[in-house]
Design a protein around this motif. Sequence first.
Motif, short mmCIF file in Angstrom:
data_model
loop_
_atom_site.label_atom_id
_atom_site.label_comp_id
_atom_site.label_asym_id
_atom_site.label_seq_id
_atom_site.Cartn_x
_atom_site.Cartn_y
_atom_site.Cartn_z
N THR A 1 -50.57 -3.37 -26.14
CA THR A 1 -52.02 -3.46 -26.06
C THR A 1 -52.66 -3.49 -27.45
OG1 THR A 1 -52.37 -1.05 -26.02
CG2 THR A 1 -52.00 -2.15 -23.90
N ALA A 2 -51.85 -3.40 -28.51
CA ALA A 2 -52.37 -3.34 -29.88
C ALA A 2 -52.69 -4.71 -30.44
CB ALA A 2 -51.36 -2.64 -30.79
N ILE B 1 -56.07 4.05 -31.58
CA ILE B 1 -55.40 4.71 -30.46
C ILE B 1 -54.13 5.38 -30.96
CG2 ILE B 1 -54.62 4.45 -28.08
CD1 ILE B 1 -57.46 3.40 -28.59
N GLU C 1 -58.80 -5.57 -23.80
CA GLU C 1 -59.83 -4.54 -23.80
C GLU C 1 -60.83 -4.83 -24.90
OE1 GLU C 1 -58.68 -0.50 -23.52
OE2 GLU C 1 -56.80 -0.93 -22.48
N ARG D 1 -57.97 -3.28 -31.56
CA ARG D 1 -57.17 -2.06 -31.33
C ARG D 1 -56.12 -1.86 -32.41
NH1 ARG D 1 -57.15 0.04 -26.07
NH2 ARG D 1 -54.91 0.45 -26.17
N LEU E 1 -53.19 0.73 -33.42
CA LEU E 1 -52.40 1.63 -32.58
C LEU E 1 -51.22 2.21 -33.34
CD1 LEU E 1 -51.58 0.98 -28.89
CD2 LEU E 1 -49.69 1.54 -30.43
N GLN F 1 -60.97 0.26 -32.39
CA GLN F 1 -60.55 1.50 -31.74
C GLN F 1 -59.21 1.90 -32.36
OE1 GLN F 1 -61.94 3.53 -29.10
NE2 GLN F 1 -63.77 2.42 -29.75
#
Length: 357
Positions: free
Chosen positions: A256-257, A217, A180, A184, A186, A215
């Motif tokens: 996803t981190a 999250i 993405e 990230r 997280l 980001q």
Amino acid sequence: MTGVIGFFNSAEAWGGGEKWHYEVSRYLHENGIDVVVFAHRKSVLLEKLKKTNVPHIGISLSNMSILNPYAYAKVYQLLRKFNVASIIINLSRDLKIAGKAAKMAGVKRIIYRRGSAIPIENSLLNRYYFKDILTDVLANSEATKRTVLQNNPFLFPKEKITVIYNGINVDQLPKTSVEENGFRLLTLGRLEYQKNHEFLIRLAAELKQRHLNFQMIIGGEGRLRGALEKLSNELGVQDVVRFAGFIETPLEFINTADIFLLPSYWEGFGYVLAEASLCQKPIIAFNLSSNPELVIEGETGFLVPENDIDQFADRVMELYQDKEKRTAFGKNGFHHIVQNFDEQKQLRKLQDYLVNE
């Protein structure tokens, strides 16, 4: 030893302690050891046990049951009926009823499983239960073990406090994550005071000031969501902080981190840290509680002083700028978890502890 191993848990909700009771009782039962689980009749634990062959009994206790002599009598009768020789108690309120009833019923081993690294209050009542009722304490980390005697070194014999870690299934591997946009950061945990998510929102403000493209999250639900969203708006970071809500598949989420963050004030055993390392993610957490047992400073992640935003942000920036270090930390963390926290190894230790001692 002869007799049945009993697990006693009056919690209605599902949490780490209930998960432990469920998994350990199933493991022992499947290995031919006689067990019985006493669980709240409206609990998630009992509903899960109904789908297995593990012997289980529904009970109904509350915080006020300590004042009800019939509650003691009922537990006493159940322990005698099922020939319970050892009992593992997970909640402090259960210790007051099931512990005392077990003592009256002649149960040989009365074990308090301690899963929270919070110092035990040196109260008259606690001194009574630890000196006159309990025979053993089972801790889920060295940090938890230390807190048992922190306020009173004579509360309980140190040699009777055993550490056996919560295991993690090291064979479960997350699905490959989808790339993405953005870097990230997280975290995953209940939106409650202990988890200290406010720190991460303030960290986001600091990182935004440093012009990091990222980001943040935050996975999990809890009572503080509204307050945290309000703070995010007040600090002007609502564009980089996202609340992902309850996460059904933790490993896939963690995978996803780019960096996993944990700002908790305390952890009995930071299971989510083990999950992050299993996903080969570098970690930044506070240098407290059981975190140093799961995160090796400078090898699998960074441990910083509690609530030190500047140093925490420095470590994020360091890992952001060094992809090779992120990769090395992730690989080192994976090997550390596999070698030291393999679920099957910990379950075998528990079996030996409960059956052969």
